[in-house]
Design an enzyme around this catalytic site. Structure first.
Site, mmCIF file in Angstrom:
data_model
loop_
_atom_site.group_PDB
_atom_site.id
_atom_site.type_symbol
_atom_site.label_atom_id
_atom_site.label_comp_id
_atom_site.label_asym_id
_atom_site.label_seq_id
_atom_site.Cartn_x
_atom_site.Cartn_y
_atom_site.Cartn_z
ATOM 1 N N TYR A 203 -13.715 -42.041 -22.143
ATOM 2 C CA TYR A 203 -15.036 -41.923 -21.522
ATOM 3 C C TYR A 203 -15.379 -40.455 -21.249
ATOM 4 C CZ TYR A 203 -15.284 -46.931 -21.236
ATOM 5 O OH TYR A 203 -15.346 -48.255 -21.577
ATOM 6 N N TYR B 168 -15.294 -56.736 -16.427
ATOM 7 C CA TYR B 168 -14.792 -55.787 -17.424
ATOM 8 C C TYR B 168 -13.671 -56.459 -18.202
ATOM 9 C CZ TYR B 168 -12.718 -51.935 -19.868
ATOM 10 O OH TYR B 168 -12.236 -51.134 -20.875
ATOM 11 N N ASP C 183 -8.999 -63.625 -17.165
ATOM 12 C CA ASP C 183 -8.509 -62.297 -17.519
ATOM 13 C C ASP C 183 -7.745 -61.753 -16.310
ATOM 14 O OD1 ASP C 183 -8.096 -59.641 -18.030
ATOM 15 O OD2 ASP C 183 -10.095 -59.268 -18.865
ATOM 16 N N LYS D 268 -1.654 -54.547 -18.802
ATOM 17 C CA LYS D 268 -1.509 -53.510 -17.778
ATOM 18 C C LYS D 268 -0.109 -53.432 -17.146
ATOM 19 C CE LYS D 268 -6.005 -51.803 -17.032
ATOM 20 N NZ LYS D 268 -7.293 -52.465 -17.295
#
Ligand SMILES: *Cc1c(COP(=O)(O)O)cnc(C)c1O
Length: 429
Positions: free
Chosen positions: A21, A149, A250, A279
């Protein structure tokens, strides 16, 4: 590998390296990190920073963990990688067995992949193929909730918050999905049925072409760091069952204890049809993710048109990553992580409470080992980031959110460094 002088490193970084980003060359400061140990990052310039980010939710047991290092070294001595088509190995099988034991009972089958985004893609594809297998090929769309997200690849991006995810940039390349209003009742609020009305209305009207609902249970991460009522998750499960739609949860950010439960769906007492993890799975050691499925789903594939699930990453079930993940889960079993997360939660609540009275602050919220100081105005990262480094901590706010999710092993003193730094920097805004 030689060691470049710091100035040259940073010059070359600006010249060649694209950061996440970021513009190219990046406009803000980038800090060169030399090594990391426990809860500390050590910069090339010699400063030691308390890590308040766990490297984006991953590094739950701290850096350079001797047990993870040893697991990797032992596995490296045997093989660091081998293809997974037609071959199998100890680390993948044992890790799959462990994930099935730890996750809600109906989840029985594990598909390994390399990143969270791909785990989401896999879940979406499994859902579409499942309905195809069952003779309902028109069920190809997805229902999600705003402020979510799910990753940066195309199908994952299509179920991210349309505003944060800048959907208009990709309008002609993204499949348009269904978006329910984001839940409004906070985690500890009083449940009201109206909160799920938008989700229910979309299912009622469009269930005929919806394959699955997908969302992050209880904690919405990068789409807004919002904590919402577990009953929303329970109602969503009931509605999915009523309307014949699969439920994908998720748990990539929330999984493995971050919220105070092993999986956030345990707050709602329900289980999904498909669940994505990633993660923290390897404790931040390397990239690995997985999609877990129920037998109800998996058993349809043999009779389907393709006869198989149409997906297979090159580095699927990388043995090194699986061995490290297995050890990371063993570490998680070896101490009272829930007690530790509760202690972090209590300390964050107490020490961040004074932030509520700062003029720049809209809200302070804490759940498990996650704390968010939401501001009225977006922060300028380029000025705020160096201020946190000056305070001796590593935090990376985005937009109006200053937040921390430290490693579970953090002790009280370094955690106080984080909360003091947040107070100091936010009070200057
Ligand atoms: C980070 C994240 C992803 C994407 O994972 P990557 O490994 O970055 O591809 C997906 N879903 C959630 C909830 C996440 O937090």
């Amino acid at each position: 590998m030689k060691t470049l002088p710091t100035a040259e490193l940073l010059t070359l970084d600006r010249r060649h390296v694209w950061h996440p980003y970021a513009a190219m060359p990046h406009t803000g400061p980038v800090f060169p990190v030399r090594s990391a140990q426990g809860v500390y990052l050590e910069l090339e310039t010699g400063e030691r920073l308390v890590d308040g980010m766990s490297s984006w939710w991953t590094c739950i047991h701290g850096y350079n963990h001797p047990r993870l290092n040893q697991a990797a070294q032992e596995q490296m001595g045997k093989m660091s990688h081998v293809m997974f088509g037609g071959l199998t190995h100890q680390p993948a099988v044992q890790l799959a067995q462990r994930l099935v034991q730890l996750s809600p009972e109906p989840l029985q089958h594990v598909f390994f992949c390399d990143s969270g985004s791909v785990a989401v893609e896999v879940a979406l594809k499994m859902a579409i193929q499942y309905w195809h297998n069952r003779g309902q090929p028109q069920k190809q769309h997805f229902l999600t909730i705003r402020h979510g997200y799910h990753g940066d690849t195309f199908a994952a991006m299509a179920v991210c918050d349309p505003v944060n995810g800048m959907h208009h940039l990709f309008r002609n390349s993204l499949v348009e999905q269904y978006f329910a209003e984001a839940p409004q009742i906070p985690f500890e609020g009083v449940w009201q049925e109206a909160d799920i009305a938008s989700f229910a209305a979309i299912l009622e009207a469009h269930h005929g072409d919806i394959a699955a609902a997908i969302f992050e249970p209880v904690v919405q991460g990068a789409g807004g760091m919002r904590f919402y009522h577990p009953t929303y998750v329970r109602r969503a499960r009931e509605l999915c069952d009523r309307f014949g739609v699969l439920l994908i949860l998720d748990e990539i950010a929330t999984g493995f204890g971050r919220t105070g439960q092993r999986f956030a769906c345990e707050y709602a007492g329900i289980s999904p049809d498909l669940m994505c993890v990633g993660k923290a799975l390897t404790g931040g050691f390397m990239s690995l993710a997985a999609t877990l499925a129920t037998s109800e789903i998996s058993q349809t594939f043999a009779q389907g048109e393709a006869g198989v699930f149409m997906h297979g990453p090159t580095f699927m079930a990388n043995p090194l990553a699986c061995a490290v993940a297995l050890e990371n889960l063993a570490i998680l079993d070896s101490y009272d992580w829930a007690g530790q997360v509760n202690r972090i939660e209590a300390q964050l609540k107490q020490e961040l409470a004074p932030c509520r009275h700062l003029p720049a602050v809209k809200e302070v919220r804490v759940l498990g080992a996650i704390a968010v100081v939401e501001l009225h105005q977006p922060v300028d990262m380029n000025t705020v980031q160096p201020q946190f480094v000056e305070q001796g901590v590593w935090l990376r706010p985005f937009g109006r959110l200053v937040y921390t999710m430290p490693p579970y092993i953090i002790e009280s003193e370094p955690l106080s460094r984080i909360t003091k730094a947040i107070f100091a920097v936010v009070s200057r805004l």
